[in-house]
Design an enzyme around this catalytic site. Sequence first.
Site, PDB file in Angstrom:
ATOM      1  N   CYS A 148     -31.242 -37.842 -15.060  1.00  0.00           N
ATOM      2  CA  CYS A 148     -31.193 -37.462 -16.492  1.00  0.00           C
ATOM      3  C   CYS A 148     -29.851 -38.035 -17.338  1.00  0.00           C
ATOM      4  CB  CYS A 148     -31.105 -35.778 -16.763  1.00  0.00           C
ATOM      5  SG  CYS A 148     -30.057 -35.246 -15.624  1.00  0.00           S
TER       6      CYS A 148
HETATM    7  N1  LIG Z   1     -33.743 -30.585 -13.229  1.00  0.00           N
HETATM    8  C1  LIG Z   1     -33.574 -31.475 -13.986  1.00  0.00           C
HETATM    9  O1  LIG Z   1     -33.184 -31.604 -15.147  1.00  0.00           O
HETATM   10  C2  LIG Z   1     -33.753 -32.937 -13.300  1.00  0.00           C
HETATM   11  C3  LIG Z   1     -33.462 -34.139 -14.148  1.00  0.00           C
HETATM   12  C4  LIG Z   1     -33.828 -35.253 -13.139  1.00  0.00           C
HETATM   13  C5  LIG Z   1     -34.201 -35.466 -12.079  1.00  0.00           C
HETATM   14  N2  LIG Z   1     -34.169 -34.031 -11.274  1.00  0.00           N
HETATM   15  C6  LIG Z   1     -34.540 -34.268  -9.780  1.00  0.00           C
HETATM   16  O2  LIG Z   1     -35.964 -33.832  -9.494  1.00  0.00           O
HETATM   17  C7  LIG Z   1     -36.055 -33.112  -8.278  1.00  0.00           C
HETATM   18  C8  LIG Z   1     -36.484 -31.540  -8.486  1.00  0.00           C
HETATM   19  O3  LIG Z   1     -35.485 -30.920  -9.324  1.00  0.00           O
HETATM   20  P1  LIG Z   1     -35.790 -29.553  -9.884  1.00  0.00           P
HETATM   21  O4  LIG Z   1     -34.764 -29.274 -11.084  1.00  0.00           O
HETATM   22  O5  LIG Z   1     -37.143 -29.476 -10.275  1.00  0.00           O
HETATM   23  O6  LIG Z   1     -35.178 -28.617  -8.716  1.00  0.00           O
HETATM   24  P2  LIG Z   1     -35.629 -27.359  -8.542  1.00  0.00           P
HETATM   25  O7  LIG Z   1     -36.241 -26.439  -9.680  1.00  0.00           O
HETATM   26  O8  LIG Z   1     -34.791 -26.415  -7.676  1.00  0.00           O
HETATM   27  O9  LIG Z   1     -37.084 -27.227  -7.691  1.00  0.00           O
HETATM   28  C9  LIG Z   1     -37.210 -27.837  -6.258  1.00  0.00           C
HETATM   29  C10 LIG Z   1     -37.926 -27.175  -5.223  1.00  0.00           C
HETATM   30  O10 LIG Z   1     -37.228 -25.920  -4.889  1.00  0.00           O
HETATM   31  C11 LIG Z   1     -38.061 -24.983  -4.537  1.00  0.00           C
HETATM   32  N3  LIG Z   1     -38.131 -23.779  -5.464  1.00  0.00           N
HETATM   33  C12 LIG Z   1     -38.144 -23.741  -6.680  1.00  0.00           C
HETATM   34  N4  LIG Z   1     -37.697 -22.835  -7.301  1.00  0.00           N
HETATM   35  C13 LIG Z   1     -37.131 -21.936  -6.339  1.00  0.00           C
HETATM   36  C14 LIG Z   1     -36.633 -20.732  -6.059  1.00  0.00           C
HETATM   37  N5  LIG Z   1     -36.575 -19.759  -7.026  1.00  0.00           N
HETATM   38  N6  LIG Z   1     -36.274 -20.403  -4.974  1.00  0.00           N
HETATM   39  C15 LIG Z   1     -36.198 -21.111  -3.834  1.00  0.00           C
HETATM   40  N7  LIG Z   1     -36.956 -22.428  -3.939  1.00  0.00           N
HETATM   41  C16 LIG Z   1     -37.155 -22.905  -5.158  1.00  0.00           C
HETATM   42  C17 LIG Z   1     -39.487 -25.512  -4.741  1.00  0.00           C
HETATM   43  O11 LIG Z   1     -40.320 -26.049  -3.720  1.00  0.00           O
HETATM   44  P3  LIG Z   1     -41.170 -25.409  -2.644  1.00  0.00           P
HETATM   45  O12 LIG Z   1     -41.839 -24.410  -3.480  1.00  0.00           O
HETATM   46  O13 LIG Z   1     -41.933 -26.313  -1.990  1.00  0.00           O
HETATM   47  O14 LIG Z   1     -40.273 -24.650  -1.643  1.00  0.00           O
HETATM   48  C18 LIG Z   1     -39.305 -26.763  -5.845  1.00  0.00           C
HETATM   49  O15 LIG Z   1     -40.281 -27.473  -5.895  1.00  0.00           O
HETATM   50  C19 LIG Z   1     -34.400 -33.336  -7.686  1.00  0.00           C
HETATM   51  O16 LIG Z   1     -34.366 -34.159  -6.760  1.00  0.00           O
HETATM   52  C20 LIG Z   1     -33.418 -33.195  -9.146  1.00  0.00           C
HETATM   53  O17 LIG Z   1     -32.576 -34.055  -8.763  1.00  0.00           O
HETATM   54  C21 LIG Z   1     -34.309 -33.015 -11.850  1.00  0.00           C
END
Ligand SMILES: NC(=O)c1ccc[n+]([C@@H]2O[C@H](COP(=O)([O-])OP(=O)(O)OC[C@H]3O[C@@H](n4cnc5c(N)ncnc54)[C@H](OP(=O)(O)O)[C@@H]3O)[C@@H](O)[C@H]2O)c1
Length: 328
Positions: A148
């Site tokens: 991002c």
């Molecule tokens: N957030 C951003 O702004 C952003 C921007 C660019 C790139 N990214 C990238 O995109 C990827 C995903 O990011 P994200 O922000 O979507 O991560 P996230 O919200 O932490 O979600 C990642 C995974 O964690 C698990 N998860 C979700 N909520 C949870 C909870 N409450 N407790 C425990 N596990 C939970 C889920 O997998 P399961 O259900 O399969 O366990 C989910 O698919 C990363 O590699 C990140 O670097 C993110």
Amino acid sequence: MGLKRYSAAIIGATGYAGAEAIRLLQGHPQIEVTVATSERAAGEALRAHCPWLDADLILRAPDLATIQADVFFLCQEAGYALTHAPALAKRAKVVDLSADFRLKDPAEYTHTYGREHPGFEHPWTYGMPEVTGREAIRAAQLVANPGCFPTATLIALMPLVRAGIVQGVPIVDAKTGVSGAGRAKRETDHLLAELLDATKAYGLPRHRHEPEMEQLCGPVRFVPHLLPMSRGILATIHLDVAGPVRPVWEEAYAAEPFVRIVDAPPSTKQVRGTNRCDLFVSQTDSHATVIAVIDNLVKGAAGQAIQNANLMLGLPEAMGLPTHGVWP
Ligand SMILES: NC(=O)c1ccc[n+]([C@@H]2O[C@H](COP(=O)([O-])OP(=O)(O)OC[C@H]3O[C@@H](n4cnc5c(N)ncnc54)[C@H](OP(=O)(O)O)[C@@H]3O)[C@@H](O)[C@H]2O)c1
């Protein structure tokens, strides 16, 4: 005859990026989410974990070998795609939202992410259409979706670097909303009581997005700050330049659907929910203050991933991607 429809699998559907991909694809005319996975909630309704989504999907286990789709969006933490993306990309288009395939140097990856990279024998492409062009993305099986902060920074800087007008090392002073850290994070920093009425820098001395920026634009000094807002990135870039910035942007971005050059310092809110990057410059002689705003979950993640997938599938690049903000 109806339009051809493509199936999409969202791997990691209950995270912020995965859920945002589903939200955006619900309005896409030619890509339909047919599979949404969750490791921890397989068998449960997506609605139970993401009640803001109006989709009747039942979450499946991420048993990738049994999942069929035209395009996979890998929305998991770094490390996941290293294991799964190369095999998957032999039979489907893959957009990886993590950092696993963003860095060209395996040693830099290991240094930054603390794990070995198995190597780069599988071809992949870094996909930021406005900066990298479209040709390689259209031909790619595996696209690394940019980070991002690098998205906001590189859209602002790359035309200036290519025009040869950047002098010295730009200072990127960036702010982010807390969704940038993901939904699974359980750090004290992200508790409301710690976040509210406060801001602080993090990631020093070298945030992991700095090498990603530098492999395209050369040296930068980058410091991110966490702000008490849910979404948005605002990057203020201070730099010395050998000519006017605005005409360089105007030429580079005249035909871009998602880059807008604005006349007043932009708010993160004006791009909220959109795939836009709004750019502003204030310049006195050789010093320029450049500001770029994006929604970290749209242009900074799921929206740019869909933009890349559109290109990979031969669809119009902007299809299904919002340009009107949600206000207030
Ligand atoms: N957030 C951003 O702004 C952003 C921007 C660019 C790139 N990214 C990238 O995109 C990827 C995903 O990011 P994200 O922000 O979507 O991560 P996230 O919200 O932490 O979600 C990642 C995974 O964690 C698990 N998860 C979700 N909520 C949870 C909870 N409450 N407790 C425990 N596990 C939970 C889920 O997998 P399961 O259900 O399969 O366990 C989910 O698919 C990363 O590699 C990140 O670097 C993110």
